[in-house]
Design an enzyme around this catalytic site. Structure first.
Site: not given
Ligand code: PGA
Length: 249
Positions: A97, A213
Site C-alpha cells: 500500500e 487474507s
Molecule cells: P489482509 O492484509 O490480511 O487484510 O489481506 C494483509 C496486509 O496487507 O498486510
C-alpha cells in the site's frame, strides 16, 4: 528451527482507546502462546498506548512505516530512533500500500530498511506481485527485483536480523488467499534469492511470513507449509478473538 512470527498490521484502524481495549482482551488469549513471536503494529498515534498496554506481556509492538533520515526539514515524518524510543521493536517496511498509494520505490525501501536496522529494530520487509504481474508471468522477476532492491545493500549480519513478508497484492484485503502451495513456491524462490546473495546459513534462518487474507480458518493450512514461517495479518487482526485464533493456529 525458525520461530514463527504472527504479526498484526492494523493499517489505518484503531484509536488509542480502541488499542487499549483490544490488548486488554487479546493479552489473556495469547498469554500461553510461547510457540511464536507476536507483533502488533498500530498507527503511529496509538503506539504509546499499545506499548503501555503490552508491557510485561509476550506481545511486541511495531510501526507500519518510518522515514530514513535522522533529522531535518521533513514535515510529517518520523525516524527509526523515535520509534525505538516509543518502545517499538519492529517496523513494517515497503508494504504494497505504501508502494502503490505513496509511490515508494525499491531504493526508498532500502534506505528505510537500513534506518530501521541502525536503530536496533527488526524490519518486516514486504514484497509481492500484483495480479497483472502474476498473469504476465513476471512474479519471480518482481520478487527478485523487490528483494534485492531492498536487501542488496545489507551485510550478512544485517540481513540475519530482518524478517521478509511475501504478500501477493491480489490477495490483500480481497478474501482471495494464495493457496498454501502457491505461497510456498514464492517463499522458496525468495529463500533461493537470499541463498544466492547471503549464503545458505543466512537463507535457512530467514523467516518469511505470508500475508494476504490470512484468516482463522486458513492459517493452519498455510502454516503447515514448511516454507511459511508466519503471517502478516490485516483485516483478521482487528478483532482480539480472530487474531488470537490465528496466533494459536
Ligand atoms: P489482509 O492484509 O490480511 O487484510 O489481506 C494483509 C496486509 O496487507 O498486510
Amino acid at each position: 528451527m525458525r520461530r514463527p512470527v504472527l504479526a498484526a498490521n492494523w493499517k489505518l484502524h484503531k484509536t488509542q482507546a480502541e488499542t487499549r481495549a483490544f490488548l486488554e482482551k487479546f493479552k489473556p488469549l495469547v498469554a500461553q502462546s510461547s510457540h511464536c513471536e507476536i507483533v502488533v503494529c498500530p498507527p503511529f498515534t496509538s503506539l504509546g498506548a499499545a506499548v503501555a498496554a503490552a508491557r510485561d506481556s509476550n506481545i511486541a509492538i511495531g510501526a507500519q512505516d518510518v522515514f530514513w533520515e535522522k533529522k531535518g526539514a521533513y514535515t510529517g515524518e518520523v525516524t527509526a530512533a523515535m520509534l525505538a524510543e516509543a518502545g517499538c521493536q519492529h517496523v513494517i517496511v515497503g508494504h504494497s500500500e505504501r508502494r502503490q498509494y505513496f509511490h515508494e520505490t525499491d531504493g526508498e525501501v532500502s534506505r528505510k530498511l537500513l534506518a530501521v536496522l541502525s536503530a536496533g529494530l527488526t524490519p518486516i520487509v514486504c514484497v509481492g506481485e500484483t495480479l497483472q504481474e502474476r498473469e504476465a508471468k513476471a512474479t519471480e522477476a518482481v520478487l527478485a527485483r523487490q528483494f534485492l532492491g531492498a536487501c542488496n545493500a545489507l551485510t550478512t549480519t544485517q540481513f540475519s536480523r530482518i524478517i521478509v513478508a511475501y504478500e501477493p497484492v491480489w490477495a490483500i484485503g480481497t478474501g482471495q488467499t494464495a493457496t498454501p502451495e502457491l505461497a510456498a513456491t514464492a517463499h522458496r524462490f525468495l529463500r533461493q534469492q537470499a541463498d544466492e546473495r547471503f549464503g545458505a546459513p543466512a537463507a535457512q534462518e530467514l523467516r518469511i511470513l505470508y500475508g494476504g487474507s490470512v484468516k482463522p480458518d486458513n492459517v493452519k493450512s498455510l502454516m503447515a507449509q514448511r516454507e511459511i514461517d508466519g503471517g502478516l495479518v490485516g483485516g483478521a487482526s482487528l478483532e482480539p478473538e480472530s487474531f488470537a485464533a490465528i496466533v494459536n493456529f
